[in-house]
Design an enzyme around this catalytic site. Structure first.
Site, mmCIF file in Angstrom:
data_model
loop_
_atom_site.group_PDB
_atom_site.id
_atom_site.type_symbol
_atom_site.label_atom_id
_atom_site.label_comp_id
_atom_site.label_asym_id
_atom_site.label_seq_id
_atom_site.Cartn_x
_atom_site.Cartn_y
_atom_site.Cartn_z
ATOM 1 N N ARG A 19 39.243 39.574 50.743
ATOM 2 C CA ARG A 19 38.101 40.465 50.540
ATOM 3 C C ARG A 19 36.845 39.921 51.226
ATOM 4 O O ARG A 19 36.781 38.768 51.611
ATOM 5 C CB ARG A 19 37.829 40.643 49.038
ATOM 6 N N LYS A 79 34.769 35.066 45.847
ATOM 7 C CA LYS A 79 35.307 34.026 44.979
ATOM 8 C C LYS A 79 34.424 32.791 44.980
ATOM 9 O O LYS A 79 33.541 32.610 45.830
ATOM 10 C CB LYS A 79 36.727 33.651 45.413
ATOM 11 N N TYR A 98 32.045 35.652 41.942
ATOM 12 C CA TYR A 98 32.880 35.349 40.782
ATOM 13 C C TYR A 98 33.044 33.837 40.734
ATOM 14 O O TYR A 98 33.454 33.217 41.716
ATOM 15 C CB TYR A 98 34.255 36.019 40.900
ATOM 16 N N HIS A 100 34.060 31.896 37.402
ATOM 17 C CA HIS A 100 35.086 31.466 36.434
ATOM 18 C C HIS A 100 35.005 29.955 36.215
ATOM 19 O O HIS A 100 35.996 29.229 36.305
ATOM 20 C CB HIS A 100 36.476 31.894 36.902
ATOM 21 N N GLU A 122 31.124 37.781 37.110
ATOM 22 C CA GLU A 122 31.837 38.203 35.894
ATOM 23 C C GLU A 122 30.985 38.097 34.634
ATOM 24 O O GLU A 122 31.363 38.618 33.583
ATOM 25 C CB GLU A 122 33.126 37.391 35.724
ATOM 26 N N VAL A 183 41.068 46.322 32.334
ATOM 27 C CA VAL A 183 42.363 46.025 32.953
ATOM 28 C C VAL A 183 43.471 46.774 32.222
ATOM 29 O O VAL A 183 44.308 47.448 32.844
ATOM 30 C CB VAL A 183 42.655 44.505 32.930
ATOM 31 N N VAL A 243 43.735 39.896 28.343
ATOM 32 C CA VAL A 243 42.703 39.553 27.361
ATOM 33 C C VAL A 243 41.807 38.477 27.958
ATOM 34 O O VAL A 243 42.256 37.374 28.264
ATOM 35 C CB VAL A 243 43.323 39.062 26.047
ATOM 36 N N VAL A 271 46.989 38.794 34.216
ATOM 37 C CA VAL A 271 45.772 39.139 34.961
ATOM 38 C C VAL A 271 44.611 38.227 34.557
ATOM 39 O O VAL A 271 43.632 38.091 35.293
ATOM 40 C CB VAL A 271 45.424 40.627 34.756
ATOM 41 N N ASP A 274 42.937 33.669 36.068
ATOM 42 C CA ASP A 274 41.786 32.967 36.644
ATOM 43 C C ASP A 274 40.888 32.354 35.580
ATOM 44 O O ASP A 274 39.980 31.587 35.883
ATOM 45 C CB ASP A 274 40.976 33.873 37.588
ATOM 46 N N VAL A 303 48.887 35.395 40.033
ATOM 47 C CA VAL A 303 47.979 35.463 41.187
ATOM 48 C C VAL A 303 46.547 35.659 40.682
ATOM 49 O O VAL A 303 46.251 36.670 40.039
ATOM 50 C CB VAL A 303 48.373 36.615 42.133
#
Length: 380
Positions: A19, A79, A98, A100, A122, A183, A243, A271, A274, A303
């Protein structure tokens, strides 16, 4: 005098990240407003955007990431920065991506050491508790999770040989979704559209009621507790972990013992990987080129950048979502934008060597400082 705002869009370096943070049409809006935008050469190539398109949008193409990081005081990424970029950080530089950070202790400490203003996409939050920059990627990831799952159920891919939608006279595949947020809702939408038997588990009864209304009673809703998790997982052909606790590690909801009881050849996609993931047996990160591994006879997909499977759609979605916040930084300058915009303030994880996210501070045992104490209160 307000420091000149120079935006920098580097090429993403994370493994398989395809991306780009800002698309040419969005950059043209920034340059028409008088802002300087630097784009690293080939930054948009994997998303289908050429350097020529960026030049036409008014951006300057920069040949190396070092020059881009040196010249830009606002770095806009998809990222989190990679280790090779840590040495490029500058004091008071803004990195907006993002992050994380709850699973990135080394990066967190580098951001603090270099006194970087780290705005985690996020964590940007509106007054009504929505996460406007997480939502578009969550929508993409939710929909892709079912597409991938349906593919990997095919026997040639190591799956059980179940057709997700079934056929007349044959029961459809079973999809179990942990979490009824963005999601989960998007995963349910695609799964129902493919004709699957769909169950969603959540601890929020109101959210379950909303989903029941949204999908006209087509899906099954369950209050999420250890018993329902175990019983539903045993039925699943596709299990989706969705979640996420903003700013914290994701809760482990499915134990290895539960995974062992699942049907052989079924498919799990986490999902929330990360942020550490919801499934205990997700013990490694996978990539877009090698997305799946088998454990206990179950296919596992972990992933962390799932939306990179569809980089063009994902880049447009992220760019349109982040643009208003980037424009706000351009209009006021970074410091004043944080004073004026509460949503941006909510996204700040580190600022001038201090941890401003309470949950992040708790995760790593660091001191927490309220952002308002560092920048002052909103200007009247």
């Amino acid at each position: 005098m307000k420091m000149k705002t120079v935006f920098g869009i580097p090429k993403e370096l994370k493994t398989d990240e395809t991306r780009v943070a800002l698309t040419p049409d969005c950059i043209s809006m920034l340059t028409k407003e008088g802002y300087e935008v630097l784009v690293e050469a080939d930054a948009g190539k994997l998303s289908g955007f050429t350097d020529e398109q960026y030049i036409k949008s008014g951006a300057e193409i920069i040949s190396t990431n070092k020059e881009l990081w040196d010249r830009a005081n606002i770095i806009v990424k998809v990222k989190e920065p990679q280790k090779s970029e840590y040495g490029l950080f500058k004091e008071d530089q803004v990195i907006f991506s993002y992050m994380h950070l709850a699973v990135e202790e080394e990066l967190t400490r580098e951001l603090l050491k270099k006194k970087v203003c780290a705005i985690a996409s996020e964590s940007v939050e509106t007054a009504n508790k929505e996460l406007p920059l997480l939502r578009p990627m969550s929508e993409v990831a939710g929909r892709l999770s079912i597409q991938l799952g349906a593919n990997y159920l095919e026997s040639v891919n190591g799956g059980s040989g179940v057709l997700l939608g079934g056929v007349p006279g044959v029961h459809p595949g079973k999809v179990v979704i942990l979490g009824g947020g963005v999601v989960g809702a998007n995963a349910a939408k695609v799964a129902l559209g493919m004709g699957a038997d769909v169950s969603v588990l959540d601890i929020n009864s109101k959210r379950l009621a909303d989903l029941d209304l949204l999908f006209n009673g087509q899906l099954k809703t369950h209050y999420c507790n250890p018993y329902t998790i175990k019983e539903e997982c045993k039925k699943a052909d596709i299990l989706v972990g969705a979640v996420l606790l903003p700013g914290r590690k994701a809760p482990k909801l499915v134990s290895a013992d539960i995974v062992k009881e699942m049907k052989k050849g079924s498919f799990i996609i986490d999902v929330a990987i990360d942020q550490g993931g919801n499934i205990e047996t997700m013990d490694r990160i996978t990539t877009l080129k090698d997305p799946v591994y088998e454990k206990y006879g179950i296919l596992h997909c972990a992933v962390p950048n799932l939306p990179s499977l569809t980089p063009r759609t994902s880049s447009f979605a992220y760019s349109y979502a982040i643009l208003p916040y980037v424009q706000k930084i351009g209009e006021y300058g970074a410091f004043m934008a944080l004073k004026e915009n509460e949503s941006l303030r909510m996204g700040v994880n580190t600022f001038r060597g201090e941890v401003t996210s309470e949950s992040l501070a708790e995760t790593f045992g660091l001191n927490h400082t309220e952002i308002s104490l560092l920048i002052g209160f909103k200007v009247a």
